[in-house]
Design a protein around this motif. Structure first.
Motif, PDB file in Angstrom:
ATOM      1  N   VAL A 470       0.872  -1.178   0.000  1.00  0.00           N
ATOM      2  CA  VAL A 470       0.000   0.000   0.000  1.00  0.00           C
ATOM      3  C   VAL A 470       0.905   1.222   0.000  1.00  0.00           C
ATOM      4  CG1 VAL A 470      -1.833   1.232   1.190  1.00  0.00           C
ATOM      5  CG2 VAL A 470      -1.778  -1.271   1.246  1.00  0.00           C
ATOM      6  N   ASP A 471       0.810   2.043  -1.044  1.00  0.00           N
ATOM      7  CA  ASP A 471       1.701   3.187  -1.220  1.00  0.00           C
ATOM      8  C   ASP A 471       0.902   4.476  -1.286  1.00  0.00           C
ATOM      9  OD1 ASP A 471       4.177   1.791  -1.387  1.00  0.00           O
ATOM     10  OD2 ASP A 471       3.596   1.112  -3.389  1.00  0.00           O
ATOM     11  N   ALA A 472       1.362   5.448  -0.511  1.00  0.00           N
ATOM     12  CA  ALA A 472       0.827   6.815  -0.564  1.00  0.00           C
ATOM     13  C   ALA A 472       1.968   7.711  -1.017  1.00  0.00           C
ATOM     14  CB  ALA A 472       0.285   7.250   0.789  1.00  0.00           C
ATOM     15  N   ARG A 473       2.000   7.988  -2.323  1.00  0.00           N
ATOM     16  CA  ARG A 473       3.098   8.742  -2.892  1.00  0.00           C
ATOM     17  C   ARG A 473       2.791  10.237  -2.917  1.00  0.00           C
ATOM     18  NH1 ARG A 473       2.571   4.149  -6.165  1.00  0.00           N
ATOM     19  NH2 ARG A 473       4.422   2.824  -6.256  1.00  0.00           N
ATOM     20  N   ASP A 474       3.886  11.001  -3.063  1.00  0.00           N
ATOM     21  CA  ASP A 474       3.788  12.432  -3.346  1.00  0.00           C
ATOM     22  C   ASP A 474       2.931  13.167  -2.326  1.00  0.00           C
ATOM     23  OD1 ASP A 474       5.265  12.036  -5.743  1.00  0.00           O
ATOM     24  OD2 ASP A 474       3.436  11.300  -6.697  1.00  0.00           O
ATOM     25  N   GLY A 475       3.072  12.829  -1.069  1.00  0.00           N
ATOM     26  CA  GLY A 475       2.361  13.561  -0.039  1.00  0.00           C
ATOM     27  C   GLY A 475       0.878  13.287   0.019  1.00  0.00           C
ATOM     28  N   THR A 476       0.413  12.196  -0.605  1.00  0.00           N
ATOM     29  CA  THR A 476      -1.012  11.864  -0.531  1.00  0.00           C
ATOM     30  C   THR A 476      -1.443  11.694   0.919  1.00  0.00           C
ATOM     31  OG1 THR A 476      -0.851  10.766  -2.681  1.00  0.00           O
ATOM     32  CG2 THR A 476      -2.762  10.244  -1.313  1.00  0.00           C
ATOM     33  N   VAL A 477      -0.635  11.050   1.702  1.00  0.00           N
ATOM     34  CA  VAL A 477      -0.869  10.913   3.146  1.00  0.00           C
ATOM     35  C   VAL A 477       0.323  11.546   3.860  1.00  0.00           C
ATOM     36  CG1 VAL A 477      -1.140   9.318   5.076  1.00  0.00           C
ATOM     37  CG2 VAL A 477      -2.237   8.812   2.886  1.00  0.00           C
ATOM     38  N   PRO A 478       0.153  12.615   4.616  1.00  0.00           N
ATOM     39  CA  PRO A 478       1.281  13.224   5.334  1.00  0.00           C
ATOM     40  C   PRO A 478       1.894  12.231   6.315  1.00  0.00           C
ATOM     41  CG  PRO A 478      -0.633  14.672   5.319  1.00  0.00           C
ATOM     42  CD  PRO A 478      -1.093  13.358   4.801  1.00  0.00           C
ATOM     43  N   VAL A 479       3.182  12.453   6.595  1.00  0.00           N
ATOM     44  CA  VAL A 479       3.879  11.563   7.521  1.00  0.00           C
ATOM     45  C   VAL A 479       3.202  11.547   8.881  1.00  0.00           C
ATOM     46  CG1 VAL A 479       6.073  11.157   8.691  1.00  0.00           C
ATOM     47  CG2 VAL A 479       6.060  11.889   6.308  1.00  0.00           C
ATOM     48  N   ALA A 480       2.633  12.672   9.283  1.00  0.00           N
ATOM     49  CA  ALA A 480       1.974  12.723  10.590  1.00  0.00           C
ATOM     50  C   ALA A 480       0.755  11.810  10.641  1.00  0.00           C
ATOM     51  CB  ALA A 480       1.578  14.161  10.915  1.00  0.00           C
ATOM     52  N   ARG A 481       0.129  11.546   9.486  1.00  0.00           N
ATOM     53  CA  ARG A 481      -1.055  10.680   9.445  1.00  0.00           C
ATOM     54  C   ARG A 481      -0.707   9.231   9.112  1.00  0.00           C
ATOM     55  NH1 ARG A 481      -5.380  12.965   5.503  1.00  0.00           N
ATOM     56  NH2 ARG A 481      -6.394  11.065   6.249  1.00  0.00           N
ATOM     57  N   ALA A 482       0.573   8.916   8.935  1.00  0.00           N
ATOM     58  CA  ALA A 482       0.962   7.550   8.593  1.00  0.00           C
ATOM     59  C   ALA A 482       0.543   6.543   9.657  1.00  0.00           C
ATOM     60  CB  ALA A 482       2.471   7.486   8.357  1.00  0.00           C
ATOM     61  N   PRO A 483       0.695   6.824  10.972  1.00  0.00           N
ATOM     62  CA  PRO A 483       0.218   5.839  11.965  1.00  0.00           C
ATOM     63  C   PRO A 483      -1.269   5.544  11.842  1.00  0.00           C
ATOM     64  CG  PRO A 483       1.705   7.415  12.998  1.00  0.00           C
ATOM     65  CD  PRO A 483       1.429   7.931  11.616  1.00  0.00           C
ATOM     66  N   GLN A 484      -2.049   6.556  11.471  1.00  0.00           N
ATOM     67  CA  GLN A 484      -3.484   6.315  11.283  1.00  0.00           C
ATOM     68  C   GLN A 484      -3.718   5.356  10.116  1.00  0.00           C
ATOM     69  OE1 GLN A 484      -5.684   9.872  10.462  1.00  0.00           O
ATOM     70  NE2 GLN A 484      -7.658   8.809  10.291  1.00  0.00           N
ATOM     71  N   HIS A 628       9.188  15.167   0.858  1.00  0.00           N
ATOM     72  CA  HIS A 628       8.138  14.494   0.065  1.00  0.00           C
ATOM     73  C   HIS A 628       8.357  12.986   0.150  1.00  0.00           C
ATOM     74  CE1 HIS A 628       6.445  18.116  -1.804  1.00  0.00           C
ATOM     75  NE2 HIS A 628       7.695  18.586  -1.784  1.00  0.00           N
ATOM     76  N   PRO A 629       8.107  12.378   1.284  1.00  0.00           N
ATOM     77  CA  PRO A 629       8.365  10.944   1.425  1.00  0.00           C
ATOM     78  C   PRO A 629       7.236  10.118   0.816  1.00  0.00           C
ATOM     79  CG  PRO A 629       7.457  11.786   3.449  1.00  0.00           C
ATOM     80  CD  PRO A 629       7.584  12.977   2.524  1.00  0.00           C
ATOM     81  N   GLN A 630       7.508   8.849   0.719  1.00  0.00           N
ATOM     82  CA  GLN A 630       6.496   7.874   0.302  1.00  0.00           C
ATOM     83  C   GLN A 630       6.161   7.000   1.501  1.00  0.00           C
ATOM     84  OE1 GLN A 630       7.116   5.866  -3.399  1.00  0.00           O
ATOM     85  NE2 GLN A 630       6.038   4.028  -2.743  1.00  0.00           N
ATOM     86  N   VAL A 631       4.896   7.043   1.881  1.00  0.00           N
ATOM     87  CA  VAL A 631       4.419   6.245   3.011  1.00  0.00           C
ATOM     88  C   VAL A 631       3.961   4.892   2.477  1.00  0.00           C
ATOM     89  CG1 VAL A 631       2.756   6.108   4.891  1.00  0.00           C
ATOM     90  CG2 VAL A 631       3.761   8.324   4.272  1.00  0.00           C
ATOM     91  N   THR A 632       4.518   3.825   3.040  1.00  0.00           N
ATOM     92  CA  THR A 632       4.258   2.483   2.535  1.00  0.00           C
ATOM     93  C   THR A 632       3.891   1.560   3.681  1.00  0.00           C
ATOM     94  OG1 THR A 632       5.842   2.803   0.740  1.00  0.00           O
ATOM     95  CG2 THR A 632       5.232   0.537   1.246  1.00  0.00           C
ATOM     96  N   ALA A 633       3.002   0.628   3.386  1.00  0.00           N
ATOM     97  CA  ALA A 633       2.661  -0.444   4.314  1.00  0.00           C
ATOM     98  C   ALA A 633       2.769  -1.769   3.574  1.00  0.00           C
ATOM     99  CB  ALA A 633       1.264  -0.266   4.875  1.00  0.00           C
ATOM    100  N   LEU A 634       3.570  -2.684   4.103  1.00  0.00           N
ATOM    101  CA  LEU A 634       3.683  -4.032   3.568  1.00  0.00           C
ATOM    102  C   LEU A 634       2.785  -4.955   4.382  1.00  0.00           C
ATOM    103  CD1 LEU A 634       7.508  -4.421   2.836  1.00  0.00           C
ATOM    104  CD2 LEU A 634       5.670  -3.870   1.248  1.00  0.00           C
ATOM    105  N   LEU A 635       1.841  -5.611   3.694  1.00  0.00           N
ATOM    106  CA  LEU A 635       0.825  -6.406   4.374  1.00  0.00           C
ATOM    107  C   LEU A 635       0.973  -7.880   4.016  1.00  0.00           C
ATOM    108  CD1 LEU A 635      -2.303  -4.169   3.643  1.00  0.00           C
ATOM    109  CD2 LEU A 635      -0.656  -3.936   5.501  1.00  0.00           C
ATOM    110  N   ARG A 636       0.680  -8.712   4.999  1.00  0.00           N
ATOM    111  CA  ARG A 636       0.495 -10.144   4.770  1.00  0.00           C
ATOM    112  C   ARG A 636      -0.981 -10.440   4.929  1.00  0.00           C
ATOM    113  NH1 ARG A 636       4.943 -12.956   2.668  1.00  0.00           N
ATOM    114  NH2 ARG A 636       6.828 -12.517   3.872  1.00  0.00           N
ATOM    115  N   LEU A 637      -1.592 -11.022   3.904  1.00  0.00           N
ATOM    116  CA  LEU A 637      -3.020 -11.304   3.938  1.00  0.00           C
ATOM    117  C   LEU A 637      -3.272 -12.771   4.254  1.00  0.00           C
ATOM    118  CD1 LEU A 637      -4.263  -9.262   0.841  1.00  0.00           C
ATOM    119  CD2 LEU A 637      -3.939  -8.514   3.200  1.00  0.00           C
ATOM    120  N   ASP A 638      -4.422 -13.014   4.841  1.00  0.00           N
ATOM    121  CA  ASP A 638      -4.840 -14.377   5.170  1.00  0.00           C
ATOM    122  C   ASP A 638      -5.419 -15.016   3.909  1.00  0.00           C
ATOM    123  OD1 ASP A 638      -5.754 -16.723   6.179  1.00  0.00           O
ATOM    124  OD2 ASP A 638      -7.009 -15.840   7.752  1.00  0.00           O
ATOM    125  N   PRO A 639      -4.779 -16.043   3.359  1.00  0.00           N
ATOM    126  CA  PRO A 639      -5.308 -16.650   2.121  1.00  0.00           C
ATOM    127  C   PRO A 639      -6.654 -17.320   2.313  1.00  0.00           C
ATOM    128  CG  PRO A 639      -3.511 -17.970   3.024  1.00  0.00           C
ATOM    129  CD  PRO A 639      -3.563 -16.710   3.837  1.00  0.00           C
TER     130      PRO A 639
END
Length: 802
Positions: A470-484, A628-639
């Motif tokens: 899950v990628d939020a590029r180009d300031g789509t999600v500010p770093v302050a909102r990344a934990p949310q 201008h960071p890229q906020v990323t989340a790497l997820l493992r899904l339940d098959p």
């Protein structure tokens, strides 16, 4: 020696043409005025030729289908505003949105008009406002269907106000939407200012592997159609030979009878052209909504190319005349009968081996030096593959004759087997001719299947464990909102684990000072350092760290050493490009001298996280220092959770529609290769069905010609089951030999193509079994459908003669 008569001379060209025209016209009249038998024979020929012509016309329509789809796609490409241009009453802010729903691509574009005359996308009459969206008909149907309930939640806050017209769609089944948004404020960060729609852009260029697959697929699918058409014009051969013997009895010479036979075949071919055109027009509507690789068609797009259709209209009649004249050279029509009923002479093998040998010689240079580029290399590839596949059709009659040459039927017992072998000994040409199309189709399809399987297995070797990114590029999600963002994703249905990280780039402070005093473009421009900030649990997904705690920094070097790393103690300028775009000085950060080396996790990571990079914990490098960071989340899904990825996409879209959700399979060619394999299997099945129809017509025609013999066997007490099994054996023997030949040739051609493309060998045995099983099913179906006519012909009334 007798002298020539005074004034005698060879007939002129005009007289020869008139003689040809007269004889061809007489043969055409025999085809339509021969009573019930003549009409049946002409109908069978027209139906067989028509099926082949319909396929050829469909092939000639492919260029127009691709051109129309490409033109509609380019018509909605955006035309960017000039660099540095500000807003005006004719500009529009856009941001692309890419998503998917259950393996179906869902594409969209966010819009915000900057003036009353902003450009409108094709297929719409006005721009959607904030909170509004325009959707394609297929997307509208999906959202209103029960199966689209999850997708509907993704757009729950939007109101559908318009439907996109055909002018704005690549194909009828495309899932496309335009959404009005007031969150687009200014260009940058994925937002673009445009002045119009309709940028043609650079032409599409396929990779050498894709060109190789497409060319071989076309040859594999069209070569059996050509063989089938050549077979169809020979329907009714035995009855025609008896009629030609009658013509010889009334004084016609051998050349005249050959031209009359060609005229009869020409009439059937002309009727076949009309039948094929009718079948083609009837099949245009079912093609609506078919999509392959994102390219589909509307019924109006399926129109044959004028030049190619003209070639088909000329080639099919000429083929019918040429095939008949060639066949008549081996038939001696005399007043008392034809020599076809005699034991045929043994077929020669040497010239049949020349075709595959010539094909292999044409392919050998590219197999040694790799696939070539250009029209000459493509023509060499097409001709080589075609000669190899047509060599299979040429070898089959010799193989059938050799297999049934023994007078005792190869030593096997049984009346049904003996009847079948004896029939093949007397007339194996018709059976071989009918089965040769199946042989060519299976051989070509096997070769392409091997090529696709090799490319897919290579891609699977490079792929590791499945990640959802899950990628939020180009300031789509500010770093302050990344934990949310991370918290919501962890709470989504089907998510087993979530690791958040912030990524950016850095450069050495010394290099940045040098750039400030250097003209643009002068000097070296080293590759920037990649920086990732995350907690220890997330960093362990990227590298083998050993001990890790807050405040640690790691330097991960790529296995090939292609990228450089900063030295401990060096000062870095964080996100210099983004800082310059904001007209701010980049933040400076020193690499701690306690930074330790680490080893990258081998494989299994998205490509963006592979290679050299600097890993830091938030205590060592605050992520807010990256402009201008890229906020990323790497997820493992339940098959085991159905639609887990759809729940993740809905969660991300609730925060911002510009958040991208991708899987480890999105960047691979596995989906494309699988789609191509399915398309090839469907086309090969259609060709096999087409050839099966021709085989059925040929079998029925042979049964009608043997009506008197079948009636005599029935009168002598031959059981019907014996005759039914004899027909099965008579069809099975050429098909089994043809499939064995096709398997060997297809595997050999596939190995050659794999070596040419530099791909590993891996046979798709299930695919091979599917193709051969389909061909066997065609044989059983032909036998079953011919039995009713066999029972009807086995009556004593068939012995009646006038």
């Amino acid at each position: 020696m007798s002298a020539a008569l005074p004034g005698a001379s060879r007939p002129g060209r005009g007289a020869t043409l008139r003689r040809w025209g007269t004889d061809l016209a007489m043969g055409a009249r025999f085809a339509v005025t021969g009573g019930r038998e003549g009409w049946i024979r002409t109908t069978l020929t027209a139906l067989g030729v028509g099926l082949g012509v319909a396929v050829l016309l469909l092939a000639t329509a492919v260029p127009n289908v691709l051109d129309a789809a490409t033109a509609r796609h380019r018509a909605r490409n955006v035309v960017p505003a000039a660099a540095g241009a500000g807003p005006s009453d004719r500009t529009l802010l856009t941001a692309p949105v890419g998503s998917a729903y259950r393996d179906l691509p869902v594409r969209g574009l966010l819009l915000r008009a900057e003036g009353p005359h902003a450009p409108v996308p094709p297929g719409l009459s006005r721009l959607p406002g904030p909170g509004e969206m325009a959707v394609s008909p297929a997307l509208s149907d999906l959202l209103s269907a029960p199966g689209g309930a999850l997708l509907k939640k993704r757009f729950r806050s939007l109101r559908i106000t318009a439907t996109i017209g055909d002018a704005g769609l690549v194909h009828p089944g495309e899932l496309l939407f335009y959404q009005g948004s007031d969150a687009l404020l200014r260009p940058g960060g994925g937002i673009e200012r445009i002045t119009a729609f309709g940028d043609h852009g650079d032409p599409f260029r396929a990779s050498p592997l894709m060109v190789l697959v497409i060319l071989v697929s076309c040859v594999a699918l069209l070569a059996p159609v050509a063989v089938f058409i050549a077979t169809a014009v020979r329907f009714g051969g035995e009855r025609r030979d008896r009629r030609l013997a009658a013509l010889r009895l009334v004084g016609a010479d051998r050349a005249t009878t050959a031209r009359i036979a060609a005229g009869e075949a020409l009439a059937g071919a002309l009727f076949g052209l009309l039948t094929g055109a009718a079948l083609f027009l009837a099949g245009r509507i079912p093609l609506t909504g078919v999509s392959l690789f994102g390219i589909g068609c509307f019924p109006s797009d399926v129109s044959p190319d004028a030049v190619l259709a003209g070639c088909v209209a000329v080639a099919v009649p000429l083929c019918s005349v040429g095939v008949t004249l060639t066949a008549m050279r081996r038939v001696a029509a005399e007043p008392l009968g034809v020599t076809r009923t005699a034991v045929p002479r043994r077929r020669r093998l040497w010239w049949r081996l020349l075709l595959p040998a010539a094909g292999a010689a044409l392919l050998l240079p590219q197999a040694i030096g790799g696939p070539g580029r250009g029209d000459l290399a493509d023509a060499q590839l097409v001709l080589g593959a075609a000669l190899l596949l047509l060599g299979v059709a040429a070898l089959l009659p010799w193989l059938v004759d050799t297999a049934v040459a023994r007078p005792d039927g190869a030593g096997l017992g049984g009346q049904a087997w003996q009847l079948a072998v004896r029939r093949l000994q007397l007339s194996s040409t018709t059976a071989s001719r009918s089965v040769s199309g199946i042989t060519v189709a299976v051989a070509g399809a096997l070769a392409v299947q091997l090529l696709l399987t090799g490319s897919q297995s290579l891609d699977e070797q490079r792929r590791g464990p499945a990640w959802t990114e899950v990628d939020a590029r180009d300031g789509t999600v500010p770093v302050a909102r990344a934990p949310q963002l991370y918290a919501r994703l962890r709470a989504a249905t089907g998510v087993r684990a979530a690791h958040g990280m912030v990524s950016g780039y850095a450069d050495s402070a010394r290099h940045q000072r040098t750039l400030a005093h250097t003209a643009p473009g002068a000097g070296d421009d080293p590759e920037p350092y990649r920086v990732t900030v995350a907690d220890c649990a997330a960093l362990r997904q990227l590298a083998r760290l050993g001990a890790c705690s807050e405040g640690d920094v790691f330097l991960v070097e790529s296995p090939d050493g292609s990228s450089s790393l900063p030295r401990p103690g060096a000062r870095l300028a964080l996100d210099p490009v983004g800082s310059r775009s904001d007209h701010r000085a980049p933040a400076l950060w020193p690499v701690p001298r306690t930074a330790r080396p680490a080893t990258a996790v081998p494989g299994g990571l998205p490509p963006r996280f592979s290679g050299s990079r600097l890993l830091a914990t938030p205590a060592a490098l605050p992520p807010t220092l990256l402009r201008h960071p890229q906020v990323t989340a790497l997820l493992r899904l339940d098959p085991r959770t159905p639609d887990a990825i759809e729940h993740v996409r809905n969660t991300a879209a609730a925060l911002s529609p510009r958040i991208d959700v991708s899987t480890s399979e999105d960047g691979s060619t596995a989906g494309t290769v699988t789609a191509f394999r399915h398309g090839l299997t469907a086309c090969a099945a259609a060709v096999l069905l087409l050839i099966g129809c021709g085989l059925l017509i040929s079998t029925l025609e042979q049964l009608r010609d043997r009506a008197r013999v079948l009636s005599a066997l029935d009168a002598l007490g031959t059981p019907r089951a014996v005759l039914g099994r004899s027909i099965l054996w008579q069809t099975t023997v050429p098909v089994v030999l043809g499939l064995a030949l096709a398997l060997g040739c297809g595997l050999a051609l596939g190995r050659l193509l794999l070596h040419m493309a530099g791909l590993p060998w891996q046979a798709d045995w299930w695919g091979i079994l599917t193709l051969t099983g389909t061909a066997a099913t065609v044989v059983l179906g032909v036998t079953a459908l011919s039995l009713p006519l066999l029972w009807r012909l086995m009556r004593p009334d068939g012995l009646r003669a006038e």
